[in-house]
Motif scaffolding. Sequence first.
Motif, mmCIF file in Angstrom:
data_model
loop_
_atom_site.group_PDB
_atom_site.id
_atom_site.type_symbol
_atom_site.label_atom_id
_atom_site.label_comp_id
_atom_site.label_asym_id
_atom_site.label_seq_id
_atom_site.Cartn_x
_atom_site.Cartn_y
_atom_site.Cartn_z
ATOM 1 N N GLN A 89 65.854 60.602 26.456
ATOM 2 C CA GLN A 89 66.233 61.666 27.386
ATOM 3 C C GLN A 89 66.755 61.091 28.699
ATOM 4 O O GLN A 89 66.483 59.934 29.037
ATOM 5 C CB GLN A 89 65.007 62.536 27.703
ATOM 6 N N PRO A 90 67.484 61.897 29.475
ATOM 7 C CA PRO A 90 67.896 61.463 30.805
ATOM 8 C C PRO A 90 66.687 61.322 31.735
ATOM 9 O O PRO A 90 65.697 62.037 31.580
ATOM 10 C CB PRO A 90 68.815 62.596 31.292
ATOM 11 N N MET A 91 66.759 60.378 32.663
ATOM 12 C CA MET A 91 65.739 60.273 33.709
ATOM 13 C C MET A 91 65.997 61.392 34.720
ATOM 14 O O MET A 91 66.984 61.358 35.466
ATOM 15 C CB MET A 91 65.789 58.899 34.373
ATOM 16 N N LYS A 92 65.097 62.366 34.748
ATOM 17 C CA LYS A 92 65.371 63.624 35.450
ATOM 18 C C LYS A 92 65.380 63.487 36.971
ATOM 19 O O LYS A 92 66.163 64.146 37.643
ATOM 20 C CB LYS A 92 64.356 64.673 34.995
ATOM 21 N N ALA A 93 64.496 62.672 37.527
ATOM 22 C CA ALA A 93 64.464 62.520 38.987
ATOM 23 C C ALA A 93 65.744 61.843 39.485
ATOM 24 O O ALA A 93 66.290 62.214 40.528
ATOM 25 C CB ALA A 93 63.229 61.725 39.402
ATOM 26 N N ILE A 94 66.212 60.847 38.750
ATOM 27 C CA ILE A 94 67.464 60.177 39.116
ATOM 28 C C ILE A 94 68.629 61.146 38.979
ATOM 29 O O ILE A 94 69.522 61.205 39.843
ATOM 30 C CB ILE A 94 67.676 58.923 38.249
ATOM 31 N N ALA A 95 68.648 61.934 37.902
ATOM 32 C CA ALA A 95 69.711 62.918 37.709
ATOM 33 C C ALA A 95 69.708 63.955 38.823
ATOM 34 O O ALA A 95 70.770 64.342 39.328
ATOM 35 C CB ALA A 95 69.540 63.608 36.361
ATOM 36 N N ALA A 96 68.524 64.396 39.236
ATOM 37 C CA ALA A 96 68.421 65.381 40.312
ATOM 38 C C ALA A 96 68.966 64.825 41.620
ATOM 39 O O ALA A 96 69.670 65.519 42.368
ATOM 40 C CB ALA A 96 66.969 65.816 40.487
ATOM 41 N N ALA A 97 68.659 63.552 41.905
ATOM 42 C CA ALA A 97 69.165 62.924 43.122
ATOM 43 C C ALA A 97 70.688 62.807 43.088
ATOM 44 O O ALA A 97 71.359 63.002 44.108
ATOM 45 C CB ALA A 97 68.532 61.539 43.297
ATOM 46 N N ALA A 98 71.232 62.511 41.912
ATOM 47 C CA ALA A 98 72.680 62.356 41.789
ATOM 48 C C ALA A 98 73.413 63.686 41.930
ATOM 49 O O ALA A 98 74.452 63.767 42.588
ATOM 50 C CB ALA A 98 73.005 61.720 40.436
ATOM 51 N N ILE A 99 72.869 64.733 41.320
ATOM 52 C CA ILE A 99 73.538 66.036 41.343
ATOM 53 C C ILE A 99 73.465 66.680 42.724
ATOM 54 O O ILE A 99 74.408 67.327 43.180
ATOM 55 C CB ILE A 99 72.914 66.964 40.284
ATOM 56 N N SER A 100 72.348 66.464 43.411
ATOM 57 C CA SER A 100 72.153 67.122 44.707
ATOM 58 C C SER A 100 72.734 66.338 45.876
ATOM 59 O O SER A 100 72.918 66.901 46.954
ATOM 60 C CB SER A 100 70.654 67.335 44.953
ATOM 61 N N GLY A 101 73.042 65.067 45.709
ATOM 62 C CA GLY A 101 73.533 64.253 46.822
ATOM 63 C C GLY A 101 74.940 63.742 46.578
ATOM 64 O O GLY A 101 75.218 63.094 45.566
ATOM 65 N N SER A 102 75.854 64.015 47.509
ATOM 66 C CA SER A 102 77.247 63.591 47.353
ATOM 67 C C SER A 102 77.413 62.086 47.529
ATOM 68 O O SER A 102 78.399 61.502 47.054
ATOM 69 C CB SER A 102 78.130 64.324 48.369
ATOM 70 N N ASP A 103 76.472 61.429 48.222
ATOM 71 C CA ASP A 103 76.565 59.986 48.459
ATOM 72 C C ASP A 103 75.808 59.176 47.414
ATOM 73 O O ASP A 103 75.593 57.980 47.579
ATOM 74 C CB ASP A 103 76.028 59.650 49.856
ATOM 75 N N ILE A 281 65.536 53.793 46.828
ATOM 76 C CA ILE A 281 64.849 54.768 47.683
ATOM 77 C C ILE A 281 64.934 56.186 47.111
ATOM 78 O O ILE A 281 63.932 56.899 47.012
ATOM 79 C CB ILE A 281 65.436 54.736 49.113
ATOM 80 N N LYS A 282 66.145 56.605 46.712
ATOM 81 C CA LYS A 282 66.347 57.993 46.287
ATOM 82 C C LYS A 282 66.170 58.201 44.785
ATOM 83 O O LYS A 282 65.960 59.341 44.347
ATOM 84 C CB LYS A 282 67.751 58.454 46.692
ATOM 85 N N GLY A 283 66.253 57.133 44.008
ATOM 86 C CA GLY A 283 66.165 57.279 42.564
ATOM 87 C C GLY A 283 64.920 56.679 41.949
ATOM 88 O O GLY A 283 64.133 57.364 41.287
ATOM 89 N N THR A 284 64.700 55.387 42.182
ATOM 90 C CA THR A 284 63.590 54.684 41.529
ATOM 91 C C THR A 284 62.230 55.185 41.996
ATOM 92 O O THR A 284 61.328 55.413 41.172
ATOM 93 C CB THR A 284 63.701 53.171 41.785
ATOM 94 N N ILE A 285 62.060 55.357 43.299
ATOM 95 C CA ILE A 285 60.746 55.754 43.837
ATOM 96 C C ILE A 285 60.281 57.103 43.262
ATOM 97 O O ILE A 285 59.138 57.226 42.800
ATOM 98 C CB ILE A 285 60.771 55.778 45.375
ATOM 99 N N PRO A 286 61.119 58.157 43.257
ATOM 100 C CA PRO A 286 60.643 59.419 42.643
ATOM 101 C C PRO A 286 60.597 59.374 41.110
ATOM 102 O O PRO A 286 59.821 60.103 40.496
ATOM 103 C CB PRO A 286 61.654 60.461 43.127
ATOM 104 N N GLN A 287 61.422 58.523 40.475
ATOM 105 C CA GLN A 287 61.491 58.503 39.020
ATOM 106 C C GLN A 287 60.333 57.727 38.385
ATOM 107 O O GLN A 287 59.840 58.089 37.317
ATOM 108 C CB GLN A 287 62.820 57.885 38.563
ATOM 109 N N LEU A 288 59.898 56.661 39.045
ATOM 110 C CA LEU A 288 58.921 55.758 38.440
ATOM 111 C C LEU A 288 57.617 56.450 38.035
ATOM 112 O O LEU A 288 57.145 56.269 36.904
ATOM 113 C CB LEU A 288 58.651 54.589 39.392
ATOM 114 N N PRO A 289 56.996 57.260 38.916
ATOM 115 C CA PRO A 289 55.770 57.948 38.481
ATOM 116 C C PRO A 289 56.001 58.886 37.296
ATOM 117 O O PRO A 289 55.164 58.972 36.394
ATOM 118 C CB PRO A 289 55.341 58.736 39.728
ATOM 119 N N LEU A 290 57.159 59.568 37.291
ATOM 120 C CA LEU A 290 57.471 60.486 36.192
ATOM 121 C C LEU A 290 57.637 59.722 34.882
ATOM 122 O O LEU A 290 57.170 60.168 33.825
ATOM 123 C CB LEU A 290 58.743 61.270 36.523
ATOM 124 N N SER A 291 58.285 58.552 34.946
ATOM 125 C CA SER A 291 58.473 57.752 33.736
ATOM 126 C C SER A 291 57.144 57.224 33.209
ATOM 127 O O SER A 291 56.896 57.226 32.000
ATOM 128 C CB SER A 291 59.427 56.583 34.019
#
Length: 454
Positions: A89-103, A281-291
């Motif tokens: 499956q996609p890593m959801k926290a990383i996907a959320a950061a990508a979709i919500s942030g233009s940078d 900062i925006k992807g790994t930190i929120p994704q790691l606990p979920l993974s």
Amino acid sequence: MDPENPENLSPHKPKSGYLSNIIDQVKTNLVFRSKWAELNGAMGDLGTFIPIVLALTLANDLNLGTTLIFTGVSNIVTGAIYGVPMPVQPMKAIAAAAISGSDFGVPEIMASGILTGGVLLVLGITGLMQLVYKLTPLSVVRGIQLAQGLSFALTAVKYIRKIQDFSKSKAKGDRPWPGLDGLALAIICACFIIVINGAGEEEQSGERETAGVLGDEEIRLRRKRRVRKIVFSIPSAFIIFLFGVVFAFIRRPKVLEEIRFGPSSFQVVKMSKHAWKEGFIKGTIPQLPLSVLNSVIGVCKLSSDLFPGKDLSATSLSVTVGLMNVIGCWFGAMPSCHGAGGLAGQYKFGGRSGGCVALLGTAKLLLGLVLGTSLVKILDQFPVGILGVLLLFAGIELAMASRDMNSKEESFVMLICTAVSLVGSSAALGFLFGILVHVLLRLRNLSKINPVVP
């Protein structure tokens, strides 16, 4: 060397026997328990996979062809290794950061995937992941699973009720009743799945208990069971998915003219220091606990529940998730992981072996090689309401795993964990509160004064 001398051949026997055992185990893991059921089960994870992949492709120019190729290979390999319908499956926290942030573009997405995968790989190799799995209370695991299942179900209802703009991760208004992606179609699909699949296997297995009746009554009941068996074997999710593909072409016939055959070009993604920093900062930190909680610990526990005797190792799962991302993300493949929700969804619709996900992986691989990124034109027209229906039943199946909490204390910890996870939108926060409440209750029990027996 004399080939007829058994002493000269003896050193090679252990190697040959070991390789033969591996091949036999892989064959066993990939054998279909039931052709139509395994095919149907392969559709159980698409309610999560397609919306996130589509959103990342539309909003962030994710290389869909490369993603399909790498996730397809991962499906085949993990199916052969584990022998259960192990999802990718996609890593959801990383996907959320990508979709919500233009940078937060492709370099940041891939950097966060590589870093997350690297940490999981280290945790697996060192054995720390197995230690975390053993120390985590069952009530906390159930709380995370219940929260994830309810989150999937709530998201599914949004897909069904609201028109979705995946490129902006926003709803555009209420979904109309009529139409090829209307509310009526979604409700009909949901009713069809309920009639065919029911609430689970318990309802179907109960039919065998009436086999002791004799005479005409026995013949009548046998006919009834035969009819019900045929109905229950209908691949409901696969049929619904096929209808969705047909409706996608009907909704926009010109999509055929936009398809370009051939795989996407493979390129190594260039990542700057800024991309590594933002990705961490925006992807790994929120994704790691979920993974850790959902992709490894949750999957280990759920697999032992659904497949008694198939006790998967947290170490092995952590390593496979790590390798998927440490390798694939360098070439632009979507950061991926296993997931308890995907496993529950595939089990719900009939997946029972590694052949289920190997079949799905083969389809992804072929689509990635034949259609590449142009497949997004078709997926963009796929009825979102149908995806919502598939996701709804996957979420419910995952949430139902928490029904084995026997004591009030266990249920209390589980519900605290679930509530905090849902309200705080963080599995890590729910996990910490669940552990805290579990420890406090244990200390309270220890402080009780035991009666002195005279």
